[in-house]
Design an enzyme around this catalytic site. Structure first.
Site, PDB file in Angstrom:
ATOM      1  CE  LYS A  87      33.462  45.453  42.932  1.00  0.00           C
ATOM      2  NZ  LYS A  87      34.408  46.456  42.429  1.00  0.00           N
ATOM      3  CE  LYS A 138      37.671  36.108  36.957  1.00  0.00           C
ATOM      4  NZ  LYS A 138      37.159  37.442  36.848  1.00  0.00           N
ATOM      5  CE  LYS A 154      42.033  41.053  42.802  1.00  0.00           C
ATOM      6  NZ  LYS A 154      42.883  41.892  41.965  1.00  0.00           N
TER       7      LYS A 154
END
Ligand code: TRP
Length: 334
Positions: A116, A198, A201
C-alpha cells in the site's frame, strides 16, 4: 450447545467498493452459515478504510451499503452482533494500548503495508502503518477464538496473535489467542480475464471482476467474455486455469461437485458452458440484490440495527477495555 460454550467469531470487512463474487463465495456467504454454530460478531471497518484517502460522502454511503449487504447476504442481526467500527470507540482505545506491545520492526515487515505504501507513495500515513494493531484490537476486544479471513490477511492475524501473547506475557494471561478460520473451498476465485490472478475489485479490466450487485445482463456478459483456453473440453485441470476457475464458481453457486459438472457439459462447447455459469451466478445473486434494494430503501430499520449492534459491541468491548486498563496500571475511574 449453550451460548457460553459457543466459540466467538469476529470478522471485519472494509466498506470500500461493492463486494465481489470472490468476497461472496469465499467469505460473506459463509458468514451467515456460521451464525448458529458460533457467537458471531461482524463489523464494517470504516476506521480502517480511512488509512487510504476516502471521499467522506462516498465513505458514509459505502459504509451503509456494506452494512446492508451483510444482511442481504444472510447475516441475521438477531443472531449476530453486526456493527460499524467507528461506533465503538473502544477499538481505538484498545489499539493504543496494544500499540505499546507491538514492535516497529514487526509492523515494517507487513507485506500489505509495503504494497500500500508503494501504491499510495504520496500518503504513507501513520494509520496505514499501525492498521494491523487496530485490527488486533478489533479481534482481541471480543476475545474472539476464530477469525474468518482471506489468505491476504494471514500475516495480520499472525501479528494479532503475537500481540496477544506479548500482552499476556507482560501482564498475565488475559487475551484469547485467536486463530484464522479460512474456508476450504471457493476461497480462491480468480479473475475472469487472467485466471492466474485473484478476482479483485481494483482490476483495471472491467470484465475481470463480477460484483454482487451487478445486473443479470452484466453478469452474463462478463462470463461470456471470460478467458478459457484453446481446446474446448470442460475439464478441471491445472493447465486449464480459466475453465477450472469457471467450474469452481459454478460449483460454489450451484452446490454441484466437479465430476458432476464435467458430466453435465460433456460434448458441449465453451459458449454453452459460460452462459450456464453466468446464469447460475445471476440466479444465485438475485435474492441478494433484491434484499439489498429493500434494505437500502428502509434507512430507519438499518439505523435501528446498527445502533443496537453498537450497543452490544460496546458492552462487550468496554468490559475488556476496563480490565485492560486495570492490568496496565491506569487509575480506576469507576
Ligand atoms: N484488514 C481486513 C481486510 O482488509 C479487515 C479487517 C479489519 C478485519 N479488522 C478485522 C478482518 C478483524 C478480520 C478481523 O480484509
Amino acid at each position: 450447545m449453550s451460548e457460553q460454550e459457543k466459540k466467538i467469531i469476529f470478522s471485519g470487512i472494509q466498506p470500500t467498493g461493492t463486494f465481489t463474487l470472490g468476497n461472496y463465495i469465499g467469505a460473506v456467504s459463509r458468514w451467515g452459515e456460521l451464525q448458529d454454530q458460533f457467537n458471531c460478531i461482524y463489523s464494517i471497518v470504516d476506521m480502517h478504510a480511512i488509512t487510504v484517502r476516502q471521499d467522506p460522502v462516498q465513505l458514509r454511503q459505502k459504509s451503509l451499503e456494506a452494512y446492508a449487504l451483510l444482511f442481504a447476504c444472510g447475516i441475521d442481526p438477531k443472531k449476530s452482533i453486526t456493527f460499524i467500527q467507528s461506533h465503538a470507540g473502544t477499538h481505538a482505545e484498545l489499539s493504543w494500548i496494544l500499540s505499546c506491545s507491538t514492535q516497529f520492526g514487526e509492523l515494517s515487515r507487513m507485506t500489505q503495508f509495503k504494497d500500500k505504501s508503494a501504491k499510495h507513495a504520496d500518503d504513507i500515513n501513520a494509520g496505514l502503518f499501525t492498521y494491523p494493531v487496530l485490527m488486533a484490537a478489533d479481534i482481541l476486544a471480543y476475545n474472539a477464538d476464530l477469525v474468518p479471513i482471506g489468505e491476504d490477511q494471514r500475516q495480520h492475524l499472525e501479528l494479532a496473535r503475537n500481540i496477544a501473547q506479548r500482552f499476556n506475557g507482560k501482564y498475565g494471561e488475559f487475551f484469547t489467542v485467536p486463530e484464522a478460520y479460512i474456508p476450504k473451498v471457493g476461497a480462491r476465485i480468480k479473475s475472469l480475464q487472467d485466471p492466474e490472478k485473484k478476482m479483485s475489485k481494483s482490476d483495471e479490466n472491467p470484465n475481470a471482476c463480477v460484483f454482487i450487485l451487478d445486473e443479470p445482463d452484466v453478469i452474463i456478459r462478463k462470463f461470456k467474455r471470460a478467458v478459457t483456453d484453446s481446446d474446448s473440453e470442460i475439464r478441471y485441470a491445472e493447465e486449464k486455469p480459466g475453465v477450472s476457475n469457471l467450474m469452481s464458481i459454478y460449483s460454489a453457486v450451484t452446490g454441484k461437485e466437479i465430476p458432476e459438472i464435467e458430466r453435465e457439459f460433456e460434448g458441449k462447447g465453451y459458449g454453452d458452458f459460460k452462459l450456464a455459469v453466468g446464469e447460475a451466478v445471476s440466479d444465485r445473486l438475485k435474492p441478494v440484490r433484491e434484499e439489498f434494494a429493500r434494505l437500502m430503501a428502509d434507512k430507519a430499520y438499518l439505523k435501528e440495527c446498527y445502533m443496537e449492534g453498537a450497543k452490544s459491541a460496546l458492552s462487550i468491548s468496554r468490559r475488556t477495555l476496563t480490565k485492560v486498563y486495570r492490568k496496565v496500571g491506569f487509575v480506576d475511574a469507576r
